[in-house]
Design an enzyme around this catalytic site. Structure first.
Site, short mmCIF file in Angstrom:
data_model
loop_
_atom_site.label_atom_id
_atom_site.label_comp_id
_atom_site.label_asym_id
_atom_site.label_seq_id
_atom_site.Cartn_x
_atom_site.Cartn_y
_atom_site.Cartn_z
N ALA A 1 4.29 1.91 -8.58
CA ALA A 1 4.34 3.37 -9.09
C ALA A 1 5.68 3.89 -9.03
O ALA A 1 6.13 4.48 -10.01
CB ALA A 1 3.12 4.04 -8.41
N ALA A 2 6.32 3.70 -7.84
CA ALA A 2 7.52 4.46 -7.45
C ALA A 2 8.80 3.85 -8.52
O ALA A 2 9.50 4.77 -9.20
CB ALA A 2 7.87 4.38 -6.06
N ASP B 1 -2.28 6.09 -7.32
CA ASP B 1 -0.66 5.77 -7.20
C ASP B 1 0.22 6.35 -7.98
O ASP B 1 1.01 7.25 -7.78
CB ASP B 1 -0.41 4.46 -7.12
CG ASP B 1 -0.97 3.58 -5.99
OD1 ASP B 1 -1.99 4.19 -5.17
OD2 ASP B 1 -0.38 2.39 -5.65
N GLY C 1 0.69 -1.26 0.02
CA GLY C 1 0.12 -0.01 -0.06
C GLY C 1 0.75 1.30 -0.09
O GLY C 1 0.31 2.25 0.09
N LEU C 2 2.12 1.40 -0.08
CA LEU C 2 2.92 2.16 -0.22
C LEU C 2 3.60 2.68 -1.80
O LEU C 2 4.39 3.68 -1.70
CB LEU C 2 4.13 2.22 0.75
CG LEU C 2 3.97 2.04 2.24
CD1 LEU C 2 5.18 2.27 3.05
CD2 LEU C 2 2.95 3.02 2.64
O1 PMV Z 1 -1.72 0.42 -4.30
P1 PMV Z 1 -2.54 0.22 -3.03
O2 PMV Z 1 -2.40 -0.98 -2.24
O3 PMV Z 1 -2.28 1.42 -2.26
O4 PMV Z 1 -4.01 0.57 -3.47
C1 PMV Z 1 -4.36 1.63 -4.28
C2 PMV Z 1 -5.90 1.86 -3.83
C3 PMV Z 1 -6.99 1.02 -4.50
O5 PMV Z 1 -8.06 2.08 -4.30
C4 PMV Z 1 -7.60 -0.08 -3.53
C5 PMV Z 1 -6.86 0.75 -5.83
C6 PMV Z 1 -6.77 1.77 -6.59
O6 PMV Z 1 -6.38 1.50 -8.02
O7 PMV Z 1 -7.19 2.94 -6.38
#
Ligand code: PMV
Length: 308
Positions: free
Chosen positions: A105-106, A147, A100-101
């Site tokens: 993407a980074a 992200d 979730g961090l």
């Molecule tokens: O990448 P994460 O685990 O921070 O999740 C992204 C957030 C979600 O809303 C669950 C998925 C999304 O694509 O927005």
């Protein structure tokens, strides 16, 4: 040699509902980052060294849908690189994977910027963001785009899927403790499970998403007005709705409870859920005791960050 760096991120409010068009708030976390160094190589080929994820490989040995291979191949194509240069690409990361961090993407943002610079291929932030979104689809399936947006612009974002970038001002800085359950949880799975719930009972889940959207909207106003004391309760409310959506877990709930008991004003899971990280709003002087309580409750790592 060309270098680039990209931060991690946390979602403050609105995960999952953001996939269904509701607003969400996310901020960069600069204490964790991905760093990419690219240099010309004396050896034939494109050599990738990403020791944090145990990857040491030549480009052609990776599957073509591997996110790192996709970034490199697509940038070679876009920049008309011919012949392909011999390169050494070193990727180091302190962003935990699948937690979730924003690790995926980074990696993409830092690698894209470093490689584009190395190939003399000009990319605006908008280009990097759009390119990273395409790569995110390989990680997540149907990502909202939050992200890649927060990591590319490295600024607080009020994100609504498909809408132009909106950043927000922080009226008064506030402190967040981030704690990792140590359990990796692929976002693709929790997003897929929420989709199944929604397909079975759209009106119920649309109402839940609306409530979360209102929380994000109210939280933005509170942050801009410097009324951060309101955020704790909003976090608690958001966490209950995420539990209802089945994306929390016993480990996340235990850490959320531990943070509140230790004096946090509110706490919730952050990101895809089921594992990964939770966040707690604390007064600055409470950051240390709350972090200690989180570690005692089983957190594998804690980070204190000031949002300003
Ligand atoms: O990448 P994460 O685990 O921070 O999740 C992204 C957030 C979600 O809303 C669950 C998925 C999304 O694509 O927005």
């Amino acid at each position: 040699m060309t270098k680039s760096s990209a931060p991690g991120k946390i979602i403050l409010f609105g995960e999952h509902a953001v996939v269904y068009g509701r607003p969400a708030l996310a901020v960069p976390v600069t204490q964790v980052h991905v760093d990419v160094d690219i240099s010309d190589s004396a050896h034939t080929g494109i050599w990738i060294d990403a020791s944090d994820v145990d990857l040491h490989a030549e480009l052609n040995t990776l599957p073509s849908d591997h996110p790192i291979a996709s970034v490199i191949n697509n940038l070679f194509f876009l920049s008309h690189a011919s012949p392909f240069p011999n390169l050494e690409i070193k990727i180091s990361s302190s962003v935990p994977v699948a937690s979730g961090l924003g690790s995926g993407a980074a990696v993409t943002v830092a690698l894209t910027r470093a490689l584009a610079a190395h190939l003399d291929y000009s990319m605006t932030d908008e280009d990097v963001n759009a390119f990273t979104y395409e790569i995110e689809k390989l990680h997540h399936g149907t990502p909202s785009g939050i992200d890649n947006t927060v990591v590319t612009y490295a600024r607080p974002v009020y994100f609504v899927k498909g809408q132009p970038l909106e950043t927000f001002k922080v009226g008064e800085p506030f402190t967040i403790v981030i704690a990792d359950t140590g359990i990796p949880a692929p976002t693709k799975e929790s997003v897929g499970d929420v989709r199944r719930l929604w397909l079975n009972d759209r009106s119920r889940w649309e109402t839940v998403f609306d409530k979360i959207g209102e929380i994000s909207f109210t939280a933005r106003r509170a942050i801009e007005a410097g009324k951060c004391e309101l955020l704790g309760e909003l976090m608690n409310e958001n966490h209950v709705l995420l539990q209802e959506m089945t994306v929390s877990s016993p480990d996340l709930d235990r850490l959320v409870e531990a943070a509140r008991k230790a004096g946090a004003s509110g706490a919730k899971l952050s990101g895809g859920g089921r594992g990964g990280n939770m966040i707690a709003l604390v007064k600055p002087e409470m950051a240390e005791p709350v972090s200690l309580s989180l570690q005692e409750a089983g957190a594998k790592n804690t980070i204190t960050t000031q949002i300003s």
